[in-house]
Write a protein that holds these residues in place. Structure first.
Motif, PDB file in Angstrom:
ATOM      1  N   LEU A 107      17.808 -41.348  43.182  1.00 44.52           N
ATOM      2  CA  LEU A 107      18.220 -40.970  44.541  1.00 44.52           C
ATOM      3  C   LEU A 107      19.619 -41.492  44.845  1.00 44.52           C
ATOM      4  CD1 LEU A 107      14.812 -41.610  46.299  1.00 44.52           C
ATOM      5  CD2 LEU A 107      15.974 -39.385  46.176  1.00 44.52           C
ATOM      6  N   ALA A 108      19.882 -42.726  44.456  1.00 44.56           N
ATOM      7  CA  ALA A 108      21.210 -43.310  44.675  1.00 44.56           C
ATOM      8  C   ALA A 108      22.270 -42.538  43.899  1.00 44.56           C
ATOM      9  CB  ALA A 108      21.214 -44.786  44.281  1.00 44.56           C
ATOM     10  N   GLU A 109      21.964 -42.174  42.659  1.00 46.41           N
ATOM     11  CA  GLU A 109      22.905 -41.399  41.846  1.00 46.41           C
ATOM     12  C   GLU A 109      23.213 -40.045  42.488  1.00 46.41           C
ATOM     13  OE1 GLU A 109      20.940 -41.226  38.050  1.00 46.41           O
ATOM     14  OE2 GLU A 109      21.634 -43.236  37.477  1.00 46.41           O
ATOM     15  N   ASN A 110      22.232 -39.480  43.185  1.00 50.83           N
ATOM     16  CA  ASN A 110      22.395 -38.188  43.845  1.00 50.83           C
ATOM     17  C   ASN A 110      22.996 -38.317  45.247  1.00 50.83           C
ATOM     18  OD1 ASN A 110      21.358 -36.806  41.642  1.00 50.83           O
ATOM     19  ND2 ASN A 110      19.270 -36.871  42.411  1.00 50.83           N
ATOM     20  N   GLY A 111      23.232 -39.556  45.705  1.00 48.29           N
ATOM     21  CA  GLY A 111      23.852 -39.777  46.999  1.00 48.29           C
ATOM     22  C   GLY A 111      22.975 -39.459  48.193  1.00 48.29           C
ATOM     23  N   VAL A 112      21.662 -39.466  48.005  1.00 45.72           N
ATOM     24  CA  VAL A 112      20.740 -39.156  49.098  1.00 45.72           C
ATOM     25  C   VAL A 112      20.612 -40.376  50.009  1.00 45.72           C
ATOM     26  CG1 VAL A 112      18.407 -38.402  49.691  1.00 45.72           C
ATOM     27  CG2 VAL A 112      19.461 -37.601  47.575  1.00 45.72           C
ATOM     28  N   GLN A 113      20.649 -40.138  51.315  1.00 51.08           N
ATOM     29  CA  GLN A 113      20.409 -41.203  52.293  1.00 51.08           C
ATOM     30  C   GLN A 113      19.259 -40.786  53.194  1.00 51.08           C
ATOM     31  OE1 GLN A 113      24.188 -42.191  54.251  1.00 51.08           O
ATOM     32  NE2 GLN A 113      24.189 -44.015  52.971  1.00 51.08           N
ATOM     33  N   PHE A 114      18.481 -41.774  53.596  1.00 51.42           N
ATOM     34  CA  PHE A 114      17.263 -41.497  54.349  1.00 51.42           C
ATOM     35  C   PHE A 114      17.330 -42.046  55.768  1.00 51.42           C
ATOM     36  CE2 PHE A 114      16.114 -41.354  49.908  1.00 51.42           C
ATOM     37  CZ  PHE A 114      15.470 -40.129  49.861  1.00 51.42           C
ATOM     38  N   ASN A 115      16.758 -41.270  56.677  1.00 55.23           N
ATOM     39  CA  ASN A 115      16.600 -41.687  58.065  1.00 55.23           C
ATOM     40  C   ASN A 115      15.285 -42.430  58.254  1.00 55.23           C
ATOM     41  OD1 ASN A 115      17.868 -38.755  57.907  1.00 55.23           O
ATOM     42  ND2 ASN A 115      18.958 -39.960  59.438  1.00 55.23           N
ATOM     43  N   LEU A 116      14.323 -42.131  57.377  1.00 56.02           N
ATOM     44  CA  LEU A 116      12.997 -42.736  57.450  1.00 56.02           C
ATOM     45  C   LEU A 116      12.496 -42.962  56.036  1.00 56.02           C
ATOM     46  CD1 LEU A 116      10.389 -43.548  59.018  1.00 56.02           C
ATOM     47  CD2 LEU A 116       9.733 -41.118  58.921  1.00 56.02           C
ATOM     48  N   ILE A 117      12.029 -44.194  55.775  1.00 52.48           N
ATOM     49  CA  ILE A 117      11.380 -44.502  54.495  1.00 52.48           C
ATOM     50  C   ILE A 117       9.985 -45.013  54.801  1.00 52.48           C
ATOM     51  CG2 ILE A 117      11.380 -45.968  52.436  1.00 52.48           C
ATOM     52  CD1 ILE A 117      14.411 -45.875  52.452  1.00 52.48           C
ATOM     53  N   LEU A 118       9.014 -44.443  54.094  1.00 56.18           N
ATOM     54  CA  LEU A 118       7.611 -44.810  54.246  1.00 56.18           C
ATOM     55  C   LEU A 118       7.179 -45.553  52.984  1.00 56.18           C
ATOM     56  CD1 LEU A 118       6.523 -41.275  55.469  1.00 56.18           C
ATOM     57  CD2 LEU A 118       6.880 -43.291  56.912  1.00 56.18           C
ATOM     58  N   LEU A 119       6.741 -46.782  53.157  1.00 58.19           N
ATOM     59  CA  LEU A 119       6.299 -47.623  52.031  1.00 58.19           C
ATOM     60  C   LEU A 119       4.829 -47.959  52.202  1.00 58.19           C
ATOM     61  CD1 LEU A 119       9.195 -50.245  51.759  1.00 58.19           C
ATOM     62  CD2 LEU A 119       8.782 -48.277  50.298  1.00 58.19           C
TER      63      LEU A 119
END
Length: 184
Positions: A107-119
């Protein structure tokens, strides 16, 4: 299990067969989304230990634009695919069968950023502080991102976590839900 509210509200979801996953009950899921805010105005969501996919599907149903669902178990991936089919909007979901660690790097390599992360990791594999730091180090968080952690009650967070503000914490039996806001 069902989708509680939003565009897909009321549709039934399947649970992952077997005992390797622990589905979030509808009661706890409803409480989680009440704590997060009932509806969203777009954005990207990551469900890092997706299981049945119910949490990410609920987030998209309530207004998130797109969800990434990650699980390493074959039975979970099959169940996620079946549950996403219920939405009739598969383009809103990306499914990856891989470990959480590999997914974060990709995800980091693809430059994706998240508004919400569910763990919602398996309770025996809880590494919340490590993963919270990884999100920052890898640049995965959009400004003001929200991170929801579902753990058992044995997790003990420090009073201050760099880059985060504790927004809310609530216990539901053996389950603890903690919500953090990203501050940078």
């Amino acid at each position: 299990m069902r989708i509680i509210a939003g565009e897909f509200g009321g549709r039934r979801l399947k649970a992952v067969p077997g005992t390797k996953t622990r589905p979030t009950t509808d009661k706890v899921k409803e409480a989680m989304f009440s704590m997060l805010g009932q509806f969203f105005d777009g954005g990207q969501v990551l469900d890092l230990y997706a299981g049945s996919g119910g949490l990410a599907i609920e987030a998209v149903s309530r207004g998130m634009d797109h969800a990434y669902l990650v699980d390493r178990q074959y039975a979970a991936i099959q169940t996620i695919e079946e549950n996403i089919a219920v939405t009739k909007m598969p383009e809103c979901f990306t499914i990856w069968k891989t470990s959480a660690e590999k997914a974060l790097v990709k995800l980091a390599e693809n430059g994706v950023q998240f508004n919400l992360i569910l763990l919602d990791p398996p309770y025996r594999e809880q590494q919340m502080l490590l993963q919270l730091q990884q999100f920052v180090d890898l640049g995965l968080l959009a400004p003001d991102a929200t991170i929801l952690c579902e753990t058992d009650t044995t997790v003990d967070y420090p009073t201050a976590i760099p880059h985060y503000r504790l927004k809310r914490q609530q216990n539901y039996g053996i389950t603890e839900v903690t919500i953090f806001k990203f501050i940078d």
